[in-house]
Design a protein around this motif. Structure first.
Motif, short mmCIF file in Angstrom:
data_model
loop_
_atom_site.label_atom_id
_atom_site.label_comp_id
_atom_site.label_asym_id
_atom_site.label_seq_id
_atom_site.Cartn_x
_atom_site.Cartn_y
_atom_site.Cartn_z
N TRP A 160 0.84 -1.21 0.00
CA TRP A 160 0.00 0.00 0.00
C TRP A 160 0.87 1.25 0.00
CZ3 TRP A 160 -0.13 3.88 3.71
CH2 TRP A 160 -1.10 4.87 3.49
N ARG A 163 2.57 1.68 -3.50
CA ARG A 163 1.68 2.13 -4.57
C ARG A 163 1.25 3.59 -4.36
NH1 ARG A 163 -0.97 -1.17 -7.82
NH2 ARG A 163 -3.04 -0.31 -7.38
N TRP A 164 1.07 3.98 -3.10
CA TRP A 164 0.71 5.36 -2.81
C TRP A 164 1.85 6.30 -3.21
CZ3 TRP A 164 2.49 8.70 1.33
CH2 TRP A 164 1.77 9.91 1.41
N LYS A 167 2.31 6.57 -7.09
CA LYS A 167 1.37 7.49 -7.74
C LYS A 167 1.66 8.93 -7.38
CE LYS A 167 -2.40 4.10 -7.96
NZ LYS A 167 -3.77 3.74 -7.49
N TRP A 173 9.76 7.85 -6.00
CA TRP A 173 9.16 7.00 -4.98
C TRP A 173 10.21 6.24 -4.19
CZ3 TRP A 173 10.37 1.92 -4.98
CH2 TRP A 173 10.71 1.31 -6.19
N THR A 324 2.30 0.89 -12.23
CA THR A 324 1.27 0.92 -11.19
C THR A 324 0.35 -0.31 -11.23
OG1 THR A 324 -0.22 2.19 -12.61
CG2 THR A 324 1.24 3.44 -11.15
#
Length: 415
Positions: A160, A163-164, A167, A173, A324
């Motif tokens: 989680w 992926r957060w 994006k 990231w 993603t």
């Protein structure tokens, strides 16, 4: 794609044969001739049967390590197509991306666990047959269920977060994930002694009051803020012996396996505990965290570039939509697995350094080389551990100096 799969199978087959020949044949555990008949010679403190079992057990576990790590890499690559099907299934079952992610993680994690279950079960049976393990089949399945639950929760949180951040910042990231991993590592360090460990074993105050007094005296000399010593019921699981000091600050816990209480003399136990206290006093847990943080910085950066390249160049072959896509997550797992295997020698080299430093502290605190020698002779006997290891095995699996190296060091303090 079929040619790729065939090539992978052939490469793994050749690798498996070579590793099997190397690890299952030849005298890998011979000690130098000049040390025969000295304190490091296992024939002086182990029976021939124990030596044979120790060497055979080491060969089996080393072969399992060197085969399962590349096998996991190959299987993840082969399962990229399955991951696309799992993503499609999650999308059909649920509309919200968060729940789709949970379903996908659970399905893929369960599949990997099932595929490697025969290996886990085989090693469980081996350890029982060699007399090193007392685990029942019920304990085995209970541990499997607990491991799956704990690992799944941890994986879901990490996925989680990944992926957060992906994006939020597609090009950075890795940096944000690295920063977020630092408090996560500290959090796990704090909660493991008091939350995770008791899930698997029962802890209770040390019953031997005289030994407790002696251990707390060593702790006081080492400025360890502990007023209690714990023993843990490990004899229901293993005949091996161990002890440790973990936690940070006021969360420090001094723990002895009940097996070490049964099989070592008090003086021998004190040298082992002084070693464990050395880790605490010299801040090895902090050095370990710092080492992990620095190593993970480069690891996340490398994983970022490898993941992006892999998904863009080869993702379409399996039907992966982009970075993603849930189906791309196994590609990231593949990269992390390769990096973990490749970095094992560096991680173990660091670990061996701090383990030796803890031995140095043990002698500084107790000065009792004779008891330390006797302790490690018994550790070799009870844990069915060869006193030495072949170089390749030591590089990839040796988190501690060999028993031979440790006894040779303790000789300086024997009388």
């Amino acid at each position: 794609m079929k040619r790729l799969y065939i090539l992978l199978v052939v490469i793994f087959g050749v690798y498996a044969v070579l590793m099997s020949v190397y690890l299952l044949h030849g005298n890998l555990f011979a000690i130098p001739k000049e040390l025969i008949g000295t304190d490091v010679d296992p024939h002086l403190f182990m029976t021939v049967d124990e030596i044979t079992k120790a060497e055979a057990l080491s060969r089996i576990h080393s072969l399992a390590f060197f085969l399962t790590s590349p096998l996991q890499i190959g299987l993840i690559l082969l399962l990229l197509g399955v991951s696309v099907k799992f993503r499609l299934l999650a999308e059909r079952l649920l509309k919200r991306p968060f729940w789709q992610m949970i379903v996908f993680v659970l399905l893929f994690s369960m599949l990997l666990d099932i595929l490697f279950l025969p290996v886990d079960y085989y090693l469980f049976r081996v350890d029982r047959s060699y007399g090193i393990s007392n685990e029942t089949i019920g304990m085995f399945w209970s541990d499997q269920a607990k491991d799956f639950a704990v690992n799944s929760i941890g994986t879901i949180v990490l996925v989680w977060m990944f992926r957060w951040l992906l994006k939020l910042s597609p090009g950075r990231w890795w940096l944000w994930f690295w920063l977020a991993s630092i408090p996560l590592i500290l959090f796990i360090t704090f909660i493991q002694p008091v939350v995770l460990d008791p899930l698997y074993n029962d802890f209770y105050p040390l019953q031997n009051q005289e030994l407790k007094k002696q251990i707390l005296s060593l702790a006081a000399q080492s400025h360890i803020p502990a007023d209690q010593v714990y023993e843990v019921n490990m004899s229901e699981r293993t005949n091996a012996i161990n002890a440790y000091v973990n936690g940070i600050g006021g969360n420090a816990r001094i723990v002895l396996w009940d097996t070490i209480l049964q099989k070592l003399q008090s003086k021998e136990i004190l040298t082992v505990m002084a070693h464990e206290m050395g880790h605490y006093v010299e801040g090895h847990i902090y050095w370990g965290i710092l080492y992990g943080v620095v190593l993970s910085f480069f690891g996340f950066w490398l994983a970022f570039h490898a993941y992006r390249t892999f998904v863009r160049r080869w993702g379409p072959l399996w039907g992966i939509r982009g970075e993603t896509d849930l189906a791309a997550l196994p590609a990231l797992l593949l990269i992390v697995t390769v990096m973990n295997f490749a970095s094992a020698p560096a991680q173990n080299a660091f670990s061996r350094v701090i383990e030796h430093r803890a031995d140095v502290y043990s002698m500084k605190l107790t000065g009792d080389g004779n008891s330390a020698i006797h302790a490690f002779q018994k550790i070799a006997k009870e844990n069915l551990s060869p006193v030495t290891q072949p170089k390749l095995v030591q590089w990839f699996r040796g988190s501690h100096p060999t028993i031979l190296e440790r006894i040779e060091y303790f000789k300086q303090f024997s009388q």
